[in-house]
Scaffold this motif. Sequence first.
Motif, PDB file in Angstrom:
ATOM      1  N   UNK A 245     -23.915  74.159  57.968  1.00 37.37           N
ATOM      2  CA  UNK A 245     -23.057  74.951  58.841  1.00 37.37           C
ATOM      3  C   UNK A 245     -23.505  76.401  58.776  1.00 37.37           C
ATOM      4  N   UNK A 246     -24.034  76.904  59.871  1.00 40.34           N
ATOM      5  CA  UNK A 246     -24.502  78.286  59.909  1.00 40.34           C
ATOM      6  C   UNK A 246     -23.355  79.222  60.266  1.00 40.34           C
ATOM      7  N   UNK A 247     -23.295  80.345  59.558  1.00 44.22           N
ATOM      8  CA  UNK A 247     -22.274  81.351  59.822  1.00 44.22           C
ATOM      9  C   UNK A 247     -22.871  82.672  60.298  1.00 44.22           C
ATOM     10  N   UNK A 248     -24.144  82.888  60.067  1.00 43.99           N
ATOM     11  CA  UNK A 248     -24.794  84.151  60.423  1.00 43.99           C
ATOM     12  C   UNK A 248     -25.181  84.174  61.897  1.00 43.99           C
ATOM     13  N   UNK A 249     -24.941  85.310  62.554  1.00 41.63           N
ATOM     14  CA  UNK A 249     -25.392  85.477  63.939  1.00 41.63           C
ATOM     15  C   UNK A 249     -26.682  86.290  64.015  1.00 41.63           C
ATOM     16  N   UNK A 250     -27.305  86.525  62.855  1.00 37.41           N
ATOM     17  CA  UNK A 250     -28.502  87.374  62.815  1.00 37.41           C
ATOM     18  C   UNK A 250     -29.796  86.599  62.643  1.00 37.41           C
ATOM     19  N   UNK A 251     -29.736  85.409  62.051  1.00 38.74           N
ATOM     20  CA  UNK A 251     -30.955  84.695  61.679  1.00 38.74           C
ATOM     21  C   UNK A 251     -31.088  83.397  62.455  1.00 38.74           C
ATOM     22  N   UNK A 252     -32.181  83.244  63.184  1.00 37.23           N
ATOM     23  CA  UNK A 252     -32.471  82.005  63.899  1.00 37.23           C
ATOM     24  C   UNK A 252     -33.325  81.123  63.010  1.00 37.23           C
ATOM     25  N   UNK A 253     -32.771  80.028  62.553  1.00 37.01           N
ATOM     26  CA  UNK A 253     -33.513  79.110  61.709  1.00 37.01           C
ATOM     27  C   UNK A 253     -34.591  78.457  62.562  1.00 37.01           C
ATOM     28  N   UNK A 254     -35.851  78.655  62.172  1.00 33.02           N
ATOM     29  CA  UNK A 254     -36.962  78.182  62.977  1.00 33.02           C
ATOM     30  C   UNK A 254     -37.638  79.289  63.752  1.00 33.02           C
ATOM     31  N   UNK A 255     -37.074  80.495  63.701  1.00 44.01           N
ATOM     32  CA  UNK A 255     -37.679  81.623  64.396  1.00 44.01           C
ATOM     33  C   UNK A 255     -38.702  82.329  63.518  1.00 44.01           C
TER      34      UNK A 255
END
Length: 400
Positions: A245-255
């Motif tokens: 469950x992602x909560x951060x709006x800053x980090x794109x996992x896979x970016x």
Amino acid sequence: MITHSVVVVVRRWLLVLIVVLLPLCYGGIVSISGQKLDDVDKQLKHLNKPALKSIKSPDGDIIDCVHISHQPAFDHPLLKNHTIQMRPSYHPEGLFEENKESIPKSNEGISKSITQLWHLNGRCPEGTIPIRRTKRKEILRARSIKSFGKKQHGIIPEPTMSTQPINLSAHEYAMVVVQGDKYYGTKATMNVWKPIVQQSNEFSLSQLWIVAGSYPSNLNTIEAGWQRDAYNTTGCYNLFCSGFIQTSNKMALGGTISSISAYGSSQYEYNFLVWKDTTRSAWWLQFGNEVVGYWPTSLFSYLADSASKIEWGGEVLNYASGGQHTTTQMGSGHFPKEGFGKASYIKNIQIVDGSNNLIAPIGVSTFAPQSNCYNVRMGNNNGWGHYIYYGGPGRNPNCP
């Protein structure tokens, strides 16, 4: 078999998080000529959630800002009625602070805050999370539609395995291991490289492993780090499997991350922290100073309580094409004996104990079965705490 991986990656030179928890599905080889493209498009529709905003990254990625409650985690049947936790109830205490005076200036890496290329063109608003959009061609590259976005399953190594025969067409490791107690997380600083990968179905990663249970029937792991080239895999990368469950709006996992180390030049490093919040029954991930998200302990069997082993180092998938060892590099592609600025390192290695304190690991052992291909060395000083240098070039005159 209890193994299901959620891997959070940053592509090309990648951040990686792997969680092994539920049964894996092994798909057969799909003949692209006989596979209807609407099956691929159906998978894309499932993976790519409706976006409130989309951002085009300079590297060609599209980052979709998806409402936090619509993320893939909630496709999991155990999380249908889950209440999102926006922050952990506590952090581990006793965070390691570098004693800069004890480290020669030439041995200082550059700690970077989270910077991804898509940030140049925008940010996701509060209440959303950034998800890298999956493309049709990426699914078609996979061994099968079902295997897309999954990490090739490998044995989580035991230190004693160094005396056993090694299958060269498999996973190879250079790492250090601590076991024999209950562990509740780990923190470490890794420098990031861009290793050369020989073929697209191989990968090279550097990470930490948090392990409970045993292979093959009852294995849980959480793995976090960076990875190079890994779309043809088993167990899930990024948010491809529901659970994290992602909560951060800053980090794109896979970016893509923007700063990597260079041989004989600047060394770029990032902190990773994974710990169990016993109050809220979750394993949390922090990258740098950013709390990224968590895995509810309800998804685990053995890791619902604690880990029995933690590992740090590198892993390579070696298919031994033509009967020769792969030239896929681990870390920087150079052996640990070359040291700072040339070999990959992980420093400030700590574990979280039962009192929520970050402490130095005790009884650490090395594991590098193919030391002529990839090797590891460990040390300890006042500046870096417990640290390792690891990696290697793969095939060379001593590693045929």
